[in-house]
Design an enzyme around this catalytic site. Structure first.
Site, mmCIF file in Angstrom:
data_model
loop_
_atom_site.group_PDB
_atom_site.id
_atom_site.type_symbol
_atom_site.label_atom_id
_atom_site.label_comp_id
_atom_site.label_asym_id
_atom_site.label_seq_id
_atom_site.Cartn_x
_atom_site.Cartn_y
_atom_site.Cartn_z
ATOM 1 N N GLY A 92 0.865 -1.173 0.000
ATOM 2 C CA GLY A 92 0.000 0.000 0.000
ATOM 3 C C GLY A 92 0.898 1.217 0.000
ATOM 4 N N SER A 124 5.724 -5.329 -1.615
ATOM 5 C CA SER A 124 5.676 -3.917 -1.990
ATOM 6 C C SER A 124 6.098 -3.034 -0.807
ATOM 7 C CB SER A 124 4.271 -3.592 -2.504
ATOM 8 O OG SER A 124 4.237 -2.344 -3.151
ATOM 9 N N ALA A 125 5.233 -2.201 -0.254
ATOM 10 C CA ALA A 125 5.592 -1.383 0.903
ATOM 11 C C ALA A 125 6.097 -2.261 2.052
ATOM 12 C CB ALA A 125 4.389 -0.562 1.365
ATOM 13 N N HIS A 161 8.257 -3.255 -7.596
ATOM 14 C CA HIS A 161 7.601 -2.915 -8.875
ATOM 15 C C HIS A 161 8.614 -2.320 -9.852
ATOM 16 C CE1 HIS A 161 3.646 -3.253 -6.819
ATOM 17 N NE2 HIS A 161 4.199 -2.553 -5.849
ATOM 18 N N GLU A 196 8.072 -6.863 -10.875
ATOM 19 C CA GLU A 196 6.873 -7.585 -10.431
ATOM 20 C C GLU A 196 7.005 -9.068 -10.794
ATOM 21 O OE1 GLU A 196 3.340 -5.496 -11.771
ATOM 22 O OE2 GLU A 196 3.679 -3.934 -10.266
#
Lengths: 238, 238
Positions: A92, A124-125, A161, A196
């Site tokens: 997020g 991700s985060a 990403h 990704e």
């Protein structure tokens, strides 16, 4: 001696696939049957409510065979962390996530438990905050955390990403431009551009790249270069 | 009573055109013949050296009829700012720019001079730092400034290089997603998504959008909507 166990995913989901689709076999392999329940951190969610995020995560981890306690609904989050079999940090907004980890006293508590051997899964985060700082995030700084310093569980920075594709017609910086700026200002820090569908898997001092694409390494004084799944990556830990 | 004069450009250059090509007539119109020399801030440059950045800017502003003193080469930057006819803040990395403005004591000095009526021209990062904070930058946080608070010369946030185009095949957040997150966390702040080739021009209490595209407004509780050059924008100042 290190019993660090990290599974750091670039992303949760490939375009058009089920949520946490591609990572599922990696997560199940990593957590195995030793883990029965995970401690979930939903704080990167901004427009996705933490209730909804936890519900989604509980359903998917349930399908994989694991129970889930979300940090935002635990009456005693530190006790829940203490008794969990793993910590799972969802993606997020990285600033929002880090800010909440500071505000709730979870940053140092998670760091301590993971250094003791608690398995860590992030995407991700959630992979970014495992790094020394969040300075290689792609996110917008919608909230100001007390510091950019993060969990510092590995000595390199991940750029999740990772891609060099540009939106058509835009003249702005590519991702490579941005990461070259990062190593210019932070010449002592190496960056792994993780596309990704890729992940980094650390077991003690053994670091592996897995996934379907090469990752790109950015190191001050060198041209960026690609590493393939299976390539030796010890140099990233020294 | 306000004699604020701001020319805030989304970007310096359209893909394939000369550097500062599209903004040139706007800058000349704005600075006019009253200004003979500008004070240039090159600190958003990271891989572009400040010497090179100042040289480029001196050449282009020279072609427009203005002398240029760069903050990094002035023996007394505050005196140079005091005697300049305008301040020009170039684009690059917003965090790097803001960090240097703090470190050199220029943030408050520039704010004071511009509130007194010194004309201000900025593009990209140079437009972002005119806002209350840098929280709507697109840049990577390659350095940690003491605060996200910026010059606060207007009450709204600009998102420069606004676009909703995505690199092909990527599942990540669109720019709209990111700005919707910003207004979720900061419900009292309005954002202007300023596409490349557009600018905001403030004269006292008169705010105009100029350029070839609509800008998109993000305000908590409303669907984002577009405004056209010429549309009334007073609501952004209240």
């Amino acid at each position: 001696m290190s019993n660090l166990r990290l599974l750091l995913l670039s992303n949760s989901t490939m375009a058009g696939e089920q949520w946490l689709g591609w990572p599922e076999p990696h997560i199940v392999d990593f957590l195995d049957t030793a883990v029965t329940s995970v401690f979930f951190i939903p704080f990167a969610g901004v427009r996705l409510s933490w209730d909804d995020y936890a519900r989604q995560a509980r359903e998917r981890f349930g399908e994989m065979g694991y129970g889930l306690v979300s940090a935002h609904e635990a009456t005693d989050p530190l006790a829940a962390l203490e008794s969990a079999g793993a910590v799972v940090i969802g993606g997020g907004n990285t600033y929002h996530l880090l800010n909440e980890l500071y505000a709730r006293g979870l940053l140092l508590a998670i760091r301590k438990r993971v250094l003791e051997g608690l398995p860590y899964v992030g995407w991700s985060a959630g992979s970014n905050v495992a790094c020394p700082t969040i300075m290689t995030t792609n996110d917008m700084p919608v909230v100001e955390p007390p510091s950019f310093k993060a969990l510092g569980l590995l000595p390199v920075q991940i750029n999740p990403h990772f891609t060099d594709a540009q939106p058509p017609g835009l003249a702005g910086e590519t991702r490579t431009d941005r990461l070259m700026e990062f190593i210019e200002v932070n010449p002592q820090v190496t960056v792994v551009g993780l596309p990704e569908g890729d992940l980094l898997h650390l077991e003690g001092y053994d670091l592996q790249l897995a996934g379907s694409h090469p990752a790109r390494i950015f190191k001050k004084g060198k041209e960026p270069w690609d590493v393939q799944p299976g390539d030796p990556l010890e140099f990233l830990l020294s």
